[in-house]
Design a protein around this motif. Structure first.
Motif, PDB file in Angstrom:
ATOM      1  N   GLU A  50      64.745  -8.827  26.742  1.00 57.84           N
ATOM      2  CA  GLU A  50      65.033  -9.754  27.663  1.00 57.84           C
ATOM      3  C   GLU A  50      65.963  -8.723  28.447  1.00 57.84           C
ATOM      4  OE1 GLU A  50      65.825 -14.375  28.916  1.00 57.84           O
ATOM      5  OE2 GLU A  50      66.367 -13.542  26.938  1.00 57.84           O
ATOM      6  N   THR A  51      67.106  -8.244  28.166  1.00 57.13           N
ATOM      7  CA  THR A  51      68.051  -7.294  28.796  1.00 57.13           C
ATOM      8  C   THR A  51      67.265  -6.258  29.567  1.00 57.13           C
ATOM      9  OG1 THR A  51      69.769  -8.235  27.166  1.00 57.13           O
ATOM     10  CG2 THR A  51      70.362  -5.969  28.666  1.00 57.13           C
ATOM     11  N   ALA A  52      66.329  -5.523  28.508  1.00 58.60           N
ATOM     12  CA  ALA A  52      65.853  -4.406  29.361  1.00 58.60           C
ATOM     13  C   ALA A  52      64.941  -4.607  30.607  1.00 58.60           C
ATOM     14  CB  ALA A  52      64.800  -3.629  28.092  1.00 58.60           C
ATOM     15  N   LEU A  53      64.367  -5.939  30.388  1.00 58.79           N
ATOM     16  CA  LEU A  53      63.396  -6.202  31.627  1.00 58.79           C
ATOM     17  C   LEU A  53      64.275  -6.709  32.840  1.00 58.79           C
ATOM     18  CD1 LEU A  53      60.853  -8.624  29.835  1.00 58.79           C
ATOM     19  CD2 LEU A  53      60.085  -6.530  31.024  1.00 58.79           C
ATOM     20  N   LEU A 154      56.772 -13.972  31.244  1.00 57.73           N
ATOM     21  CA  LEU A 154      55.760 -15.231  31.002  1.00 57.73           C
ATOM     22  C   LEU A 154      55.939 -15.570  29.355  1.00 57.73           C
ATOM     23  CD1 LEU A 154      52.909 -15.162  33.560  1.00 57.73           C
ATOM     24  CD2 LEU A 154      54.915 -16.649  33.311  1.00 57.73           C
ATOM     25  N   LEU A 155      55.544 -14.443  28.707  1.00 58.20           N
ATOM     26  CA  LEU A 155      55.550 -14.442  27.445  1.00 58.20           C
ATOM     27  C   LEU A 155      56.996 -14.942  26.688  1.00 58.20           C
ATOM     28  CD1 LEU A 155      53.478 -11.532  26.266  1.00 58.20           C
ATOM     29  CD2 LEU A 155      52.557 -13.963  26.123  1.00 58.20           C
ATOM     30  N   GLY A 159      59.403 -18.603  24.153  1.00 60.80           N
ATOM     31  CA  GLY A 159      60.407 -18.807  23.138  1.00 60.80           C
ATOM     32  C   GLY A 159      60.465 -17.816  22.079  1.00 60.80           C
ATOM     33  N   PRO A 160      61.425 -18.047  21.051  1.00 59.86           N
ATOM     34  CA  PRO A 160      61.238 -17.013  19.924  1.00 59.86           C
ATOM     35  C   PRO A 160      60.041 -16.552  19.297  1.00 59.86           C
ATOM     36  CG  PRO A 160      63.151 -18.778  19.846  1.00 59.86           C
ATOM     37  CD  PRO A 160      62.056 -19.179  20.780  1.00 59.86           C
ATOM     38  N   GLY A 179      51.445 -14.133  22.607  1.00 59.26           N
ATOM     39  CA  GLY A 179      51.219 -15.365  22.829  1.00 59.26           C
ATOM     40  C   GLY A 179      50.088 -15.620  23.576  1.00 59.26           C
ATOM     41  N   LYS A 180      49.779 -16.979  24.106  1.00 60.02           N
ATOM     42  CA  LYS A 180      48.763 -17.194  25.058  1.00 60.02           C
ATOM     43  C   LYS A 180      49.389 -17.819  26.232  1.00 60.02           C
ATOM     44  CE  LYS A 180      45.603 -18.549  21.251  1.00 60.02           C
ATOM     45  NZ  LYS A 180      44.618 -19.559  20.710  1.00 60.02           N
ATOM     46  N   LEU A 181      48.586 -17.395  27.466  1.00 59.83           N
ATOM     47  CA  LEU A 181      48.893 -17.821  28.641  1.00 59.83           C
ATOM     48  C   LEU A 181      47.936 -18.552  29.369  1.00 59.83           C
ATOM     49  CD1 LEU A 181      50.468 -14.418  30.177  1.00 59.83           C
ATOM     50  CD2 LEU A 181      51.765 -16.231  29.048  1.00 59.83           C
ATOM     51  N   THR A 182      48.525 -19.756  29.997  1.00 56.31           N
ATOM     52  CA  THR A 182      47.279 -20.493  30.456  1.00 56.31           C
ATOM     53  C   THR A 182      47.078 -20.663  31.896  1.00 56.31           C
ATOM     54  OG1 THR A 182      48.888 -22.304  31.218  1.00 56.31           O
ATOM     55  CG2 THR A 182      48.086 -22.210  28.738  1.00 56.31           C
TER      56      THR A 182
END
Length: 250
Positions: A50-53, A154-155, A159-160, A179-182
């Motif tokens: 998260e910090t890298a992004l 988005l992923l 969450g964790p 994960g899955k994105l809608t």
């Protein structure tokens, strides 16, 4: 080949703008493994994704990109070239070639120039001869994302459970998100992919994103079903650098 050149341009635009192109090639299997040969699921130097992004350089940049699309488990088309990302829209130059097993009347061997508002495509022959450039416009009202990091964010919102830890990609550490994105998640960030998913009747897709320590996405994989066929897209990014000049052909 005129129609095929237009199709090739469409494939390039959708894969590189949205990470979704297999819907254009419906006859070819999705490998069961969720990591390719260049990904080592071995713990690498850990870092906070998260910090890298968040700290990633916001300036436009370019990257060498290779994209492979599979239908079922069969490779259908390979694209390769250099793209400018993180600007107002992706631009770049790519070659597109269907796999050797493609039917002759569906074979594509072409090069494409992708601009913000159009693509230019011409066919290539095995001996290097080239056809005439053909222009295909892009709908600016349905613009796609300018950088694959959108999918990483988005992923993270899932969450964790989406954080799969550090792996090695081409010898360097990268954090994998899965994960899955809608449709609803994509509506506000990638209108072009949202519209394509609606037209194909695709409610969601599974994807994995690998992010390096600089906050750059180095690999993107996507799995979805189109017209009852399993599709799999693999996009690899490397050799990051300054943006390159891309112009319409004369």
């Amino acid at each position: 080949m005129r129609h095929l050149a237009t199709v090739a341009a469409g494939i390039a635009a959708t894969v590189l703008l949205t990470g979704c192109g297999a819907g254009d090639v419906e006859r070819a299997p999705a490998p069961k493994s969720k990591s390719g040969a260049s990904v080592t699921p071995k713990a690498a130097a850990a870092f906070e994704v998260e910090t890298a992004l968040k700290n990633a350089d916001p300036a436009p940049y370019s990257a060498q990109i290779t994209s492979e699309s599979y239908a079922g488990s069969t490779l259908t088309i390979v694209m390769a070239g250099r793209m400018n990302l993180n600007g107002s829209a992706p631009t770049g130059k790519m070659t597109l070639k269907t796999s050797d097993g493609a039917p002759e009347d569906q074979a594509v061997n072409a090069e494409t120039i992708l601009l913000e508002n159009a693509t230019y495509t011409r066919t290539l022959d095995d001996d290097g001869a080239t056809g005439e450039w053909q222009r295909a416009g892009l709908d600016s009202a349905g613009a796609g994302v300018a950088d694959y990091s959108v999918y990483a964010r988005l992923l993270l919102d899932l969450g964790p459970k989406a954080r799969k830890g550090s792996e090695e990609v081409d010898g360097a550490p990268a954090h994998r998100l899965s994960g899955k994105l809608t449709q609803d998640q994509l509506r506000s960030v990638d209108r072009r992919l949202y519209d394509r998913m609606r037209s194909m009747g695709t409610e969601e897709f599974a994807c994995d994103v690998w992010v390096n320590e600089s906050g750059r996405v180095v690999r993107f994989e996507q799995w979805l079903t189109v017209s009852g066929v399993s599709a799999h897209n693999v996009v690899k990014l490397k050799n990051f650098g300054a943006p390159v000049s891309v112009r319409a052909p004369e």
